[in-house]
Enzyme design. Structure first.
Site, PDB file in Angstrom:
ATOM      1  N   LYS A   1       0.881  -0.801  -0.022  1.00 51.13           N
ATOM      2  CA  LYS A   1      -0.292  -0.360  -0.187  1.00 51.13           C
ATOM      3  C   LYS A   1       1.089   1.149   0.217  1.00 51.13           C
ATOM      4  O   LYS A   1       2.165   1.467   0.521  1.00 51.13           O
ATOM      5  CB  LYS A   1      -0.721   0.012   1.094  1.00 51.13           C
ATOM      6  CG  LYS A   1      -2.147   1.213   1.863  1.00 51.13           C
ATOM      7  CD  LYS A   1      -2.485   1.079   2.488  1.00 51.13           C
ATOM      8  CE  LYS A   1      -4.066   2.399   3.052  1.00 51.13           C
ATOM      9  NZ  LYS A   1      -4.726   2.119   3.617  1.00 51.13           N
TER      10      LYS A   1
ATOM     11  N   SER B   1      -9.785   0.952   2.740  1.00 53.21           N
ATOM     12  CA  SER B   1      -8.592   2.672   2.243  1.00 53.21           C
ATOM     13  C   SER B   1      -8.113   1.573   1.028  1.00 53.21           C
ATOM     14  O   SER B   1      -7.298   2.169   0.385  1.00 53.21           O
ATOM     15  CB  SER B   1      -8.247   2.963   3.056  1.00 53.21           C
ATOM     16  OG  SER B   1      -7.806   2.989   3.449  1.00 53.21           O
TER      17      SER B   1
ATOM     18  N   SER C   1      -9.824  -1.024   7.110  1.00 46.56           N
ATOM     19  CA  SER C   1      -9.383  -0.579   5.497  1.00 46.56           C
ATOM     20  C   SER C   1      -8.723  -1.862   5.039  1.00 46.56           C
ATOM     21  O   SER C   1      -8.447  -1.409   3.408  1.00 46.56           O
ATOM     22  CB  SER C   1      -8.756   0.177   5.403  1.00 46.56           C
ATOM     23  OG  SER C   1      -9.135   1.614   5.500  1.00 46.56           O
TER      24      SER C   1
HETATM   25  N1  GLN Z   1     -13.649   3.569   6.163  1.00 50.33           N
HETATM   26  C1  GLN Z   1     -12.334   3.958   7.590  1.00 50.33           C
HETATM   27  C2  GLN Z   1     -12.437   5.478   7.238  1.00 50.33           C
HETATM   28  O1  GLN Z   1     -12.514   6.259   6.671  1.00 50.33           O
HETATM   29  C3  GLN Z   1     -11.676   3.030   7.469  1.00 50.33           C
HETATM   30  C4  GLN Z   1      -9.723   3.749   7.617  1.00 50.33           C
HETATM   31  C5  GLN Z   1      -8.955   3.013   7.612  1.00 50.33           C
HETATM   32  O2  GLN Z   1      -8.787   2.024   8.301  1.00 50.33           O
HETATM   33  N2  GLN Z   1      -8.070   3.199   6.689  1.00 50.33           N
HETATM   34  O3  GLN Z   1     -11.697   5.729   8.206  1.00 50.33           O
END
Ligand code: GLN
Length: 520
Positions: free
Chosen positions: A93, A168, A192
């Site tokens: 990532k 994400s 994410s």
């Molecule tokens: N979807 C969640 C957010 O927008 C999770 C983000 C993550 O785990 N990095 O905060």
């Protein structure tokens, strides 16, 4: 010439080496070629790390020759004992630092920022024989559930390219699901890794907080962030996490838990011996007591998803596990707690991007006495801005007690509730996501709807406990809005107590086999 299946496992690739069908350099070239072809449509890759991949592959080529010369007929077994990820092309990532490479966390503010050092997780995979081939797209600074918040491109779900891959870590999920890499690393602050795994029919894990070093991982909310693998099966996931876990002197929140390390290694050996030698279903342990949370299987969850999770629970019951209903009333506040605490940490962590440190080309073109403000205005997208404002507000004097402090208190009670729950049951089963992968553009203008995607996953970040998403099969889903049906994946989530990472893998492994047997 050798062949590679569409979604290869680590074992499949390593067998090519064992049988002298290919060298690591050839396999790496194969994946780079495949990825460049496939990614024209998927758009999961931000950058290829070809020079680095060539060096790492050559290192593996030499290692293979050396082991063949020195170890005789057991060379392969010895090699993968010392280098469990030997010769495996993987992706990372874009918020994980790799020395000398551009790393942007999906943001314009870091457009051409080059890492000065490498993250521990990257170095660990390298030491285990992995070959980094690409860096993957993500929501900007890991904020989002669809990867549409990337400053660079929109990634498409390989199972249905009109839909999002989740987020994400959507790029990491999409490269694995489309066969561009054997596995990928993601990061999980509120879901994410697990939600994109569910959306792309993969296995994704968020380990117990502290199991994996965060050194060199760009922080979103430091008290919640954990790195973990996305893979095509449970065994591969376990193998990669075993490599990643452990105390790192560079991250004082990382932990050394010797019993867990040992038990993870034993599980790897056990599955290795059993699964590859038998056609029967393999049980990994004594029966578990598994909890189903009423609050997470009710309204707001797509009926097909709800039913599939209940079906799996029933099968697990038939398989000898005990199923119990469980109340966790505070989970309904998890979203509110998360969006209060996380935004405060985000506001603080993102302060360092001021246009002076970590400067990039976009910024250096600004000729402005108000550089800080302009740099942040031009460099950050809407979502980071929104969260910086929310976090600044709820941690500012006069509001701190009403928001941050209060959320922290409720979080402590949520943790207690989880601890009590894990005195009653060994593990908890939930859907990973209340919904199917949604269509691109469908939620991008509605942040609140996007935040609701995280409802199933955030509790384990807040309670520091481990959780894994494992494929629960596909269903034909009729989309009322688009008026068409498509085959979409369902993810089943297993939650465990702190340091119960081995347990969640055990159950996930059984679920994986069940789903296969049920032909779902
Ligand atoms: N979807 C969640 C957010 O927008 C999770 C983000 C993550 O785990 N990095 O905060």
């Amino acid at each position: 010439m050798f062949s590679v299946s569409k979604n290869p496992t680590i074992r499949e690739i390593q067998l090519l080496y064992k049988q002298n069908k290919a060298t690591p350099s050839q396999v790496t070239q194969f994946f780079l070629n495949r990825s460049k072809q496939v990614d024209k449509e998927i758009k999961a890759v931000l950058r290829y790390t070809e020079d680095l991949a060539a060096i790492e592959a050559e290192f593996c080529d030499n290692l293979m020759n050396q082991y063949k010369e020195e170890k005789g007929s057991a060379w392969f077994e010895e090699l993968i004992k010392d280098y469990p990820l030997f010769g495996i092309p993987y992706s990372i990532k874009d918020n994980i630092l790799v020395e000398g490479e551009v790393v942007t966390s999906g943001s314009k503010i870091l457009q051409d920022y080059k890492s000065a050092y490498s993250a521990t997780v990257y170095l660990k995979i390298k030491q285990a024989g992995g070959i980094l081939i690409s860096q993957t797209n993500q929501d900007e600074f890991a904020m989002g559930s669809s990867t549409e918040n990337s400053a660079y491109q929109t990634t498409h779900n390989p199972l249905d390219t009109k839909r999002v891959p989740g987020g994400s870590s959507g790029g990491s999920a999409a490269v694995v699901a489309s066969g561009q890499a054997v596995f990928a690393l993601g990061s999980d602050t509120g879901g994410s890794i697990r939600q994109p795994a569910a959306f792309c029919n993969l296995v994704g894990v968020k380990p117990t907080y502290g199991m994996v070093s965060r050194y060199g991982v760009m922080a979103m909310a430091s008290s919640l962030d954990q790195v973990g693998p996305l893979t095509n099966n449970v065994y591969d996931n376990l193998l990669v996490l075993r490599v990643l876990m452990g105390k790192d002197p560079n991250d004082n929140t990382s932990l050394f838990v010797p019993e867990l390390e040992k038990s993870m290694s034993q599980l790897i050996d056990y599955i290795n011996q059993k699964i590859f030698n038998t056609k029967k279903m393999v049980k990994t342990d004594q029966p578990f007591k598994i909890g189903l949370i009423k609050e997470l299987l009710g309204e707001g969850v797509e009926p097909e998803i709800r039913n599939r999770i209940k079906e799996i629970a029933l099968e697990l019951h038939n398989f000898g596990h005990e199923i119990a209903e469980l109340d966790l009333p505070l989970t309904k506040y998890a979203l509110a707690i998360y969006y209060t605490l996380m935004t405060v940490e985000v506001a603080s962590n993102l302060e360092r991007y001021d246009g002076i440190r970590y400067a990039s080309k976009v910024i250096s073109e600004i000729k402005d006495p108000e550089l800080f403000f302009t740099a942040r205005d031009v460099g950050f997208g809407d979502e980071p801005k929104r969260r910086i404002m929310l976090g600044t507000y709820s941690s500012s004097s006069g509001f701190y007690d009403a928001y941050y402090n209060r959320a922290e208190k409720v979080m402590m009670i949520l943790r207690q509730q989880f601890q009590q729950a894990f005195e009653k049951v060994d593990l908890i089963l939930t859907p990973t996501s209340p919904e199917f992968p949604f269509r691109i553009g469908y939620k991008s203008n509605n942040p609140l709807a996007m935040y609701l995607s995280d409802i199933m996953t955030i509790s384990s970040n807040l309670t520091r406990t481990p959780a894994i998403s494992v494929p629960a099969g596909l269903v034909t889903y009729f989309d009322n809005q688009a008026l068409e049906s498509s085959k979409l994946p369902i993810g089943c989530q297993v939650l465990g107590p702190e340091f119960g990472d081995d347990k969640i893998y055990k159950l996930a492994f059984e679920i994986e086999q069940l789903v296969k047997n049920l032909n779902r």
